[in-house]
Design an enzyme around this catalytic site. Structure first.
Site, PDB file in Angstrom:
ATOM      1  N   LYS A  51       0.845  -1.202   0.000  1.00 16.68           N
ATOM      2  CA  LYS A  51       0.000   0.000   0.000  1.00 16.68           C
ATOM      3  C   LYS A  51       0.880   1.252   0.000  1.00 16.68           C
ATOM      4  CE  LYS A  51      -0.313  -0.363   5.038  1.00 16.68           C
ATOM      5  NZ  LYS A  51      -1.147  -0.843   6.173  1.00 16.68           N
ATOM      6  N   ARG A 148     -10.535   0.138  14.527  1.00 17.08           N
ATOM      7  CA  ARG A 148     -10.259   1.017  13.393  1.00 17.08           C
ATOM      8  C   ARG A 148     -11.176   0.606  12.247  1.00 17.08           C
ATOM      9  NH1 ARG A 148      -4.182   1.028  10.836  1.00 17.08           N
ATOM     10  NH2 ARG A 148      -4.868  -1.049  10.224  1.00 17.08           N
ATOM     11  N   TYR A 275      16.588  29.555  10.245  1.00 16.00           N
ATOM     12  CA  TYR A 275      15.412  30.314  10.702  1.00 16.00           C
ATOM     13  C   TYR A 275      15.296  30.250  12.220  1.00 16.00           C
ATOM     14  CZ  TYR A 275      13.476  30.598   5.959  1.00 16.00           C
ATOM     15  OH  TYR A 275      13.266  30.864   4.643  1.00 16.00           O
ATOM     16  N   MET A 323      12.563  24.478   4.159  1.00 17.72           N
ATOM     17  CA  MET A 323      11.766  23.754   3.166  1.00 17.72           C
ATOM     18  C   MET A 323      12.653  22.952   2.209  1.00 17.72           C
ATOM     19  SD  MET A 323       9.077  25.212   0.357  1.00 17.72           S
ATOM     20  CE  MET A 323       8.007  25.957   1.564  1.00 17.72           C
TER      21      MET A 323
HETATM   22  C1  LIG Z   1      -0.445  -1.847   6.855  1.00 20.15           C
HETATM   23  C2  LIG Z   1      -1.056  -3.109   7.227  1.00 20.15           C
HETATM   24  C3  LIG Z   1      -0.279  -4.291   7.223  1.00 20.15           C
HETATM   25  C4  LIG Z   1       1.219  -4.267   7.068  1.00 20.15           C
HETATM   26  O1  LIG Z   1       1.759  -3.797   8.281  1.00 20.15           O
HETATM   27  P1  LIG Z   1       3.330  -3.709   8.566  1.00 20.15           P
HETATM   28  O2  LIG Z   1       3.414  -3.327   9.989  1.00 20.15           O
HETATM   29  O3  LIG Z   1       3.853  -2.652   7.651  1.00 20.15           O
HETATM   30  O4  LIG Z   1       3.920  -5.032   8.264  1.00 20.15           O
HETATM   31  C5  LIG Z   1      -0.941  -5.493   7.424  1.00 20.15           C
HETATM   32  N1  LIG Z   1      -2.274  -5.544   7.658  1.00 20.15           N
HETATM   33  C6  LIG Z   1      -3.033  -4.425   7.716  1.00 20.15           C
HETATM   34  C7  LIG Z   1      -4.479  -4.537   8.001  1.00 20.15           C
HETATM   35  C8  LIG Z   1      -2.456  -3.175   7.519  1.00 20.15           C
HETATM   36  O5  LIG Z   1      -3.201  -2.064   7.591  1.00 20.15           O
END
Ligand SMILES: *Cc1c(COP(=O)(O)O)cnc(C)c1O
Length: 385
Positions: A51, A148, A275, A323
């Protein structure tokens, strides 16, 4: 090879002309990390979570490298990510979408052979009503304490009492997600595992069987075989992030970020830098400025806390991060070592992602996914290499 030469990232290639900062991504290290996780895992399937464009590293390059290393199951967050992944992995059977349908149609999933992770009863019903979806397996996500996404305990109780919404569906995976797996001592780990096991028993009791089970991502995979089940879903560990905090990192580093010194200057005692004049020198000093700043995902919170390496010399970041610029104290280094055009290492073997994350007050995940698009990107160790 001179100190700070970008070649030290593991390749003799020169960076593109004019590049001020170079991000090197080692696909060979990603493949090695995948294979290491496979040797640690006692179940059947080590999937890869790619992802957020493979945690910022480029899914179009990373996913084929993982495929070459043997990975056949991929997870992304959104349907948009899944459609892009489908382009680079046309012949992979299994791509799961963690956010589920999330407003997209079942037809869109079916047309690209994408599997939704169903997170609620209404979503299950939406999927079930579509004839397009009939042949496509789906996953169920059970909430065991992350609060979640996923089917809540209350929804789950209704589902096992009356599993009608699941009738006719191909449920290939039933997963849950741990909240604290990087801290093995946290009692929530064991509690979530117990809740997950009880929910699996209840599904079995309701006649729902024949699916893979998955509880662990990167960190959970290192909590012990009791957390393994049939599938693991690692992301971060593949990309070099340490799976367990306060323990040695078994993963290879994947990312090297180097920046070229633009200017070097000598400043007098009582001068300040950057800065807000937040750092004052109590003796004369030599400073080196590089063209990387918070617009590149080099966090502003690194101001007066971060560090980098010039060869084997650790050089502290002084003043605030701007920046587009950051300044390091190179006092005491030979003039010839710290000179315009020399490359310093912001992330790499000497200063891993997790070390930079600790200085910035965040985690390796956020460092990786924030890596900016102004860097020249170089992939090494890939399937074609
Ligand atoms: C992002 C995610 C993972 C992968 O998690 P890592 O800690 O990066 O290995 C697996 N399952 C779900 C549901 C996630 O949101």
């Amino acid at each position: 090879m001179t100190a700070g030469d970008p070649g030290s990232a593991g390749s003799p290639e020169a960076p593109p002309d004019g590049a001020l900062a170079l991000l090197t991504i080692d696909l060979g290290a990603i493949a090695a990390n995948y294979r290491l996780l496979c040797t640690r895992f006692t179940g059947d399937t080590v999937a890869a979570v790619v992802k957020a464009d493979a945690y910022g590293l480029g899914a179009a390059e990373v996913a084929p490298a993982l495929r070459k290393a043997g990975c056949r199951t991929f997870f992304v967050a959104t349907a948009t990510e899944a459609l892009a992944l489908r382009e680079v992995l046309p012949d992979i059977e299994t791509i799961y979408v963690l956010h589920g349908l999330a407003g997209e149609t079942p037809e869109l999933f079916a047309a690209a052979n994408l599997r939704p992770v169903l997170n609620s009863i209404p979503e299950i019903e939406l999927w079930r009503r579509s004839t397009a979806a009939a042949g496509i397996p789906a996953a169920l996500h059970l909430d065991t304490g992350m609060s979640r996404l996923g089917i809540t305990a209350e929804e789950f109780a209704r589902l096992v009492e009356d599993p009608a919404p699941l009738r006719g569906l191909r449920i290939a995976l039933v997963m849950s997600h741990l909240a604290c797996p990087d801290t093995p001592d946290n009692p929530l780990n064991g509690l979530q595992r117990q809740r997950y096991a009880a929910m699996l028993d209840a599904l079995q009791g309701a006649g729902i069987t024949g699916f893979q089970r998955s509880l662990s991502a990167s960190s959970g995979l290192f909590l012990g075989t009791g957390y393994h089940f049939e599938m693991a879903r690692p992301g971060a560990a593949l990309f070099g992030v340490a799976p367990l905090s306060e323990q040695a990192n078994p993963m290879q580093q994947v990312v090297t970020l180097q920046a070229k010194i633009l200017q070097v200057r000598r400043v007098d005692r009582d001068s300040t830098v950057g800065y807000g004049a937040t750092h004052r020198f109590n003796a004369s000093a030599r400073l080196a400025t590089v063209g990387v700043g918070y617009a590149d995902g080099y966090f502003r919170s690194l101001g007066n806390r971060g560090s980098a390496y010039l060869g084997d010399w650790r050089i502290p970041l002084v003043g605030r991060v701007s920046m587009d610029l950051s300044t390091f104290d190179v006092t005491g280094l030979p003039d010839s070592a710290a000179a315009p055009g020399v490359w310093i290492e912001l992330i790499g073997a000497r200063h891993p992602v997790d070390a930079l994350a600790a200085e910035a007050g965040t985690n390796g995940y956020e460092i990786l996914t924030a890596l900016g698009d102004r860097y020249a990107r170089r992939y090494v160790g890939g399937p074609a290499a």
